[in-house]
Write a protein that holds these residues in place. Structure first.
Motif, PDB file in Angstrom:
ATOM      1  N   SER A   1      31.496  46.383  56.212  1.00  0.00           N
ATOM      2  CA  SER A   1      31.644  47.628  56.976  1.00  0.00           C
ATOM      3  C   SER A   1      31.771  48.844  56.063  1.00  0.00           C
ATOM      4  CB  SER A   1      32.865  47.546  57.903  1.00  0.00           C
ATOM      5  OG  SER A   1      34.078  47.639  57.171  1.00  0.00           O
ATOM      6  N   GLY A   2      31.739  48.617  54.743  1.00  0.00           N
ATOM      7  CA  GLY A   2      31.830  49.716  53.791  1.00  0.00           C
ATOM      8  C   GLY A   2      33.246  50.135  53.489  1.00  0.00           C
ATOM      9  N   ARG A   3      34.214  49.275  53.817  1.00  0.00           N
ATOM     10  CA  ARG A   3      35.615  49.570  53.550  1.00  0.00           C
ATOM     11  C   ARG A   3      36.132  48.662  52.425  1.00  0.00           C
ATOM     12  NH1 ARG A   3      33.107  52.593  57.085  1.00  0.00           N
ATOM     13  NH2 ARG A   3      34.487  54.169  57.968  1.00  0.00           N
ATOM     14  N   TRP A   4      37.332  48.970  51.970  1.00  0.00           N
ATOM     15  CA  TRP A   4      37.919  48.286  50.826  1.00  0.00           C
ATOM     16  C   TRP A   4      38.863  47.207  51.313  1.00  0.00           C
ATOM     17  CZ3 TRP A   4      35.827  49.716  46.321  1.00  0.00           C
ATOM     18  CH2 TRP A   4      36.408  49.256  45.130  1.00  0.00           C
TER      19      TRP A   4
ATOM     20  N   LEU B   1      37.368  41.422  47.473  1.00  0.00           N
ATOM     21  CA  LEU B   1      37.251  42.641  46.677  1.00  0.00           C
ATOM     22  C   LEU B   1      36.373  42.410  45.454  1.00  0.00           C
ATOM     23  CD1 LEU B   1      38.096  45.531  45.959  1.00  0.00           C
ATOM     24  CD2 LEU B   1      40.147  44.593  44.903  1.00  0.00           C
ATOM     25  N   GLN B   2      36.590  41.307  44.758  1.00  0.00           N
ATOM     26  CA  GLN B   2      35.814  41.018  43.555  1.00  0.00           C
ATOM     27  C   GLN B   2      34.347  40.821  43.898  1.00  0.00           C
ATOM     28  OE1 GLN B   2      37.141  41.048  40.401  1.00  0.00           O
ATOM     29  NE2 GLN B   2      35.016  40.938  39.730  1.00  0.00           N
ATOM     30  N   ALA B   3      34.081  40.096  44.991  1.00  0.00           N
ATOM     31  CA  ALA B   3      32.699  39.829  45.379  1.00  0.00           C
ATOM     32  C   ALA B   3      31.987  41.099  45.837  1.00  0.00           C
ATOM     33  CB  ALA B   3      32.666  38.776  46.491  1.00  0.00           C
ATOM     34  N   GLY B   4      32.702  41.960  46.552  1.00  0.00           N
ATOM     35  CA  GLY B   4      32.048  43.140  47.120  1.00  0.00           C
ATOM     36  C   GLY B   4      32.012  44.338  46.207  1.00  0.00           C
ATOM     37  N   TYR B   5      33.095  44.560  45.434  1.00  0.00           N
ATOM     38  CA  TYR B   5      33.202  45.801  44.672  1.00  0.00           C
ATOM     39  C   TYR B   5      33.637  45.595  43.223  1.00  0.00           C
ATOM     40  CZ  TYR B   5      33.096  48.032  49.280  1.00  0.00           C
ATOM     41  OH  TYR B   5      32.736  48.455  50.534  1.00  0.00           O
ATOM     42  N   GLY B   6      33.645  44.345  42.766  1.00  0.00           N
ATOM     43  CA  GLY B   6      34.147  44.065  41.431  1.00  0.00           C
ATOM     44  C   GLY B   6      33.474  44.860  40.328  1.00  0.00           C
ATOM     45  N   GLU B   7      32.194  45.150  40.478  1.00  0.00           N
ATOM     46  CA  GLU B   7      31.470  45.878  39.433  1.00  0.00           C
ATOM     47  C   GLU B   7      31.968  47.309  39.262  1.00  0.00           C
ATOM     48  OE1 GLU B   7      27.386  47.321  40.591  1.00  0.00           O
ATOM     49  OE2 GLU B   7      27.763  46.044  42.358  1.00  0.00           O
ATOM     50  N   PHE B   8      32.712  47.817  40.231  1.00  0.00           N
ATOM     51  CA  PHE B   8      33.174  49.206  40.177  1.00  0.00           C
ATOM     52  C   PHE B   8      34.611  49.340  39.671  1.00  0.00           C
ATOM     53  CE2 PHE B   8      29.888  49.067  43.472  1.00  0.00           C
ATOM     54  CZ  PHE B   8      29.023  50.046  43.000  1.00  0.00           C
ATOM     55  N   VAL B   9      35.268  48.215  39.420  1.00  0.00           N
ATOM     56  CA  VAL B   9      36.666  48.251  38.997  1.00  0.00           C
ATOM     57  C   VAL B   9      36.790  47.568  37.637  1.00  0.00           C
ATOM     58  CG1 VAL B   9      39.040  47.652  39.579  1.00  0.00           C
ATOM     59  CG2 VAL B   9      37.397  48.140  41.399  1.00  0.00           C
ATOM     60  N   PRO B  10      37.162  48.289  36.580  1.00  0.00           N
ATOM     61  CA  PRO B  10      37.321  47.667  35.264  1.00  0.00           C
ATOM     62  C   PRO B  10      38.376  46.563  35.291  1.00  0.00           C
ATOM     63  CG  PRO B  10      37.370  50.074  35.103  1.00  0.00           C
ATOM     64  CD  PRO B  10      37.428  49.742  36.556  1.00  0.00           C
TER      65      PRO B  10
ATOM     66  N   MET C   1      43.244  40.325  41.028  1.00  0.00           N
ATOM     67  CA  MET C   1      42.245  40.812  40.085  1.00  0.00           C
ATOM     68  C   MET C   1      42.905  41.069  38.745  1.00  0.00           C
ATOM     69  SD  MET C   1      39.816  44.165  40.363  1.00  0.00           S
ATOM     70  CE  MET C   1      38.923  43.428  41.697  1.00  0.00           C
ATOM     71  N   ALA C   2      42.246  40.696  37.690  1.00  0.00           N
ATOM     72  CA  ALA C   2      42.820  40.890  36.364  1.00  0.00           C
ATOM     73  C   ALA C   2      43.123  42.353  36.130  1.00  0.00           C
ATOM     74  CB  ALA C   2      41.846  40.375  35.306  1.00  0.00           C
ATOM     75  N   GLY C   3      44.283  42.595  35.546  1.00  0.00           N
ATOM     76  CA  GLY C   3      44.653  43.968  35.223  1.00  0.00           C
ATOM     77  C   GLY C   3      45.450  44.649  36.296  1.00  0.00           C
ATOM     78  N   MET C   4      45.421  44.146  37.516  1.00  0.00           N
ATOM     79  CA  MET C   4      46.187  44.777  38.585  1.00  0.00           C
ATOM     80  C   MET C   4      47.629  44.318  38.515  1.00  0.00           C
ATOM     81  SD  MET C   4      43.785  44.775  41.945  1.00  0.00           S
ATOM     82  CE  MET C   4      42.249  45.669  42.013  1.00  0.00           C
ATOM     83  N   SER C   5      48.547  45.221  38.828  1.00  0.00           N
ATOM     84  CA  SER C   5      49.949  44.837  38.813  1.00  0.00           C
ATOM     85  C   SER C   5      50.244  43.976  40.021  1.00  0.00           C
ATOM     86  CB  SER C   5      50.839  46.081  38.836  1.00  0.00           C
ATOM     87  OG  SER C   5      50.770  46.703  40.080  1.00  0.00           O
ATOM     88  N   GLY C   6      51.081  42.943  39.838  1.00  0.00           N
ATOM     89  CA  GLY C   6      51.382  42.036  40.933  1.00  0.00           C
ATOM     90  C   GLY C   6      52.353  42.655  41.909  1.00  0.00           C
ATOM     91  N   PHE C   7      52.257  42.258  43.178  1.00  0.00           N
ATOM     92  CA  PHE C   7      53.204  42.705  44.192  1.00  0.00           C
ATOM     93  C   PHE C   7      53.423  41.561  45.155  1.00  0.00           C
ATOM     94  CE2 PHE C   7      54.296  44.569  48.309  1.00  0.00           C
ATOM     95  CZ  PHE C   7      55.397  45.298  47.940  1.00  0.00           C
ATOM     96  N   THR C   8      54.650  41.151  45.330  1.00  0.00           N
ATOM     97  CA  THR C   8      54.964  40.048  46.218  1.00  0.00           C
ATOM     98  C   THR C   8      55.092  40.546  47.646  1.00  0.00           C
ATOM     99  OG1 THR C   8      56.159  38.941  44.437  1.00  0.00           O
ATOM    100  CG2 THR C   8      56.584  38.171  46.675  1.00  0.00           C
ATOM    101  N   LEU C   9      54.491  39.838  48.566  1.00  0.00           N
ATOM    102  CA  LEU C   9      54.518  40.231  49.968  1.00  0.00           C
ATOM    103  C   LEU C   9      55.944  40.351  50.481  1.00  0.00           C
ATOM    104  CD1 LEU C   9      51.711  37.966  51.410  1.00  0.00           C
ATOM    105  CD2 LEU C   9      51.611  40.414  51.009  1.00  0.00           C
ATOM    106  N   GLY C  10      56.175  41.378  51.284  1.00  0.00           N
ATOM    107  CA  GLY C  10      57.500  41.573  51.871  1.00  0.00           C
ATOM    108  C   GLY C  10      57.695  40.715  53.087  1.00  0.00           C
ATOM    109  N   LEU C  11      57.684  39.402  52.901  1.00  0.00           N
ATOM    110  CA  LEU C  11      57.726  38.478  54.032  1.00  0.00           C
ATOM    111  C   LEU C  11      58.949  37.572  53.987  1.00  0.00           C
ATOM    112  CD1 LEU C  11      53.995  37.421  54.144  1.00  0.00           C
ATOM    113  CD2 LEU C  11      55.165  38.955  55.703  1.00  0.00           C
ATOM    114  N   ALA C  12      59.981  37.984  53.293  1.00  0.00           N
ATOM    115  CA  ALA C  12      61.179  37.149  53.210  1.00  0.00           C
ATOM    116  C   ALA C  12      61.696  36.846  54.602  1.00  0.00           C
ATOM    117  CB  ALA C  12      62.248  37.870  52.397  1.00  0.00           C
TER     118      ALA C  12
END
Length: 367
Positions: free
Chosen positions: A314-317, A324-333, A1-12
């Motif tokens: 189910s009402g979870r995040w 996330l964008q499809a379900g709750y995007g309107e609530f996150v700037p 999502m735009a604006g969120m800081s990136g995090f690389t999966l810990g899957l090395a």
């Protein structure tokens, strides 16, 4: 999502395929003599023989069965869900007792990192590297904003945010420090950080982000301002929604679900938060599971697009960016800065005793 800081999966080192397992933790290469079978085909064959999976999750059973497991069951009609609502530390304690008795009956548990690491992960949890279906599912660029550990499957997360009841607040907070202001004396509620759960983890992330001086000013300011520290984030939300408290700090899902229902007095205070800490509540698959292959199938499915959309239903995040964008995007700037608390401050997970002692000193009481 735009604006969120990136995090690389810990899957090395985790993207290679491990072997399927039987209920004793052994690879199942002797199940068939057909060497042309793919890894997925072997998992499916052994999973159908197992037939069921025992899952401990925070989601209420009726919601979990209707919105989540029913879709998994539609793909795998033979799958039976054995549900238990005692997720987190209660389930982990039960798993410890069962393992010591020689038969672990829980297959999957949902838990935050803090609670899960109370058990020795090497002894208790199945590494993601052994589950090819899971590693394939989360090798997705849309997961680069969340945390996957060596043993944890990211499927659900909660940004920890400031929210308020607009009927009680004429001047919304514009910074975290505003919660220590006299106008909010006795009027801020949050889960007690000394419970060392999600709120404690989020605060640990803010400690690293802000530095010790600002963090301690914030915490001691909350204490001096008579903030209400309650048993759970949901209880804090209830106090705000019912108008007993003006401002809350906690999981985003309760405020957002309230707003989705309409006619809600709740507002999200995005302008007050220079950074938001997101706490991940992943799944942990036990390495002595009686049903390891059904568990792997479910773990891979829950992080698929269908599974993540089911989490939204189910009402979870969810943690998948598209869901996330499809379900709750309107609530996150779009310019919101959201970071994974467990990656910002890993020590609060790995050295809980140290952080508990630190929090006790700041709050002036013991847990």
């Amino acid at each position: 999502m735009a604006g969120m800081s990136g995090f690389t999966l810990g899957l090395a080192g985790c993207l290679g395929g491990g072997g399927t397992q039987d209920g004793n933790g052994d690879t199942g290469d002797d199940i068939t003599t057909d060497t042309a079978m793919t890894y997925r085909e072997r998992v499916l064959q052994m999973a159908e023989e197992e037939g069921s999976v025992t899952i401990h999750t925070y989601t209420p059973e009726d919601v979990f069965r209707r919105e989540v497991f029913s879709l998994f069951e539609a793909q795998y009609p033979w799958a039976e869900l054995l549900y238990n609502p005692n997720a987190g530390s209660a389930s982990l304690s039960q798993a410890n007792t069962q393992k010591r008795a020689g038969r672990l009956e829980i297959d999957i548990v949902q838990s935050d990192f803090s609670s899960a690491f109370a058990l020795d992960p090497v002894e208790f949890y199945r590494p993601i590297s052994e589950m090819e279906l899971v590693t394939e599912a989360i090798a997705n660029e849309d997961y680069n904003e969340t945390a996957a550990g060596t043993y944890s499957i990211p499927f659900q997360a909660f940004p920890i945010i400031i929210y308020y009841n607009r009927n009680l607040v004429s001047e919304p907070p514009t910074s975290y420090m505003d919660l220590t202001d006299e106008r909010f004396r006795g009027d801020v509620a949050m889960q007690d950080p000394l419970r060392m759960s999600g709120i404690a983890t989020a605060l640990g992330g803010l400690y690293v982000e802000w530095g010790e001086e600002m963090f301690e000013e914030f915490i001691t300011g909350l204490v001096a301002n008579d903030a209400r520290f309650v048993d759970s984030a949901s209880e804090a939300f209830r106090l705000v929604a019912q108008g007993e408290i003006a401002v809350g700090y906690g999981h985003i899902n309760d405020p957002v679900n309230s707003m989705l229902q309409g006619d809600s007095p709740i507002e999200l205070a995005w302008d007050a938060m220079d950074v938001v800490m997101q706490v991940v509540f992943p799944l942990w698959l036990f390495n002595d599971s009686q049903n390891p292959n059904v568990s792997e199938l479910f773990g891979a499915w829950i992080v698929s697009e269908e599974g993540q959309n089911a989490i939204v239903a189910s009402g979870r995040w969810p943690v998948l960016g598209t869901a996330l964008q499809a379900g709750y995007g309107e609530f996150v700037p779009a310019d919101a800065v959201i970071k994974v608390a467990e990656s910002v401050n890993q020590e609060i997970i790995t050295d809980q005793d140290k952080w508990r002692e630190y929090y006790e000193g700041l709050f002036g009481r013991t847990s």
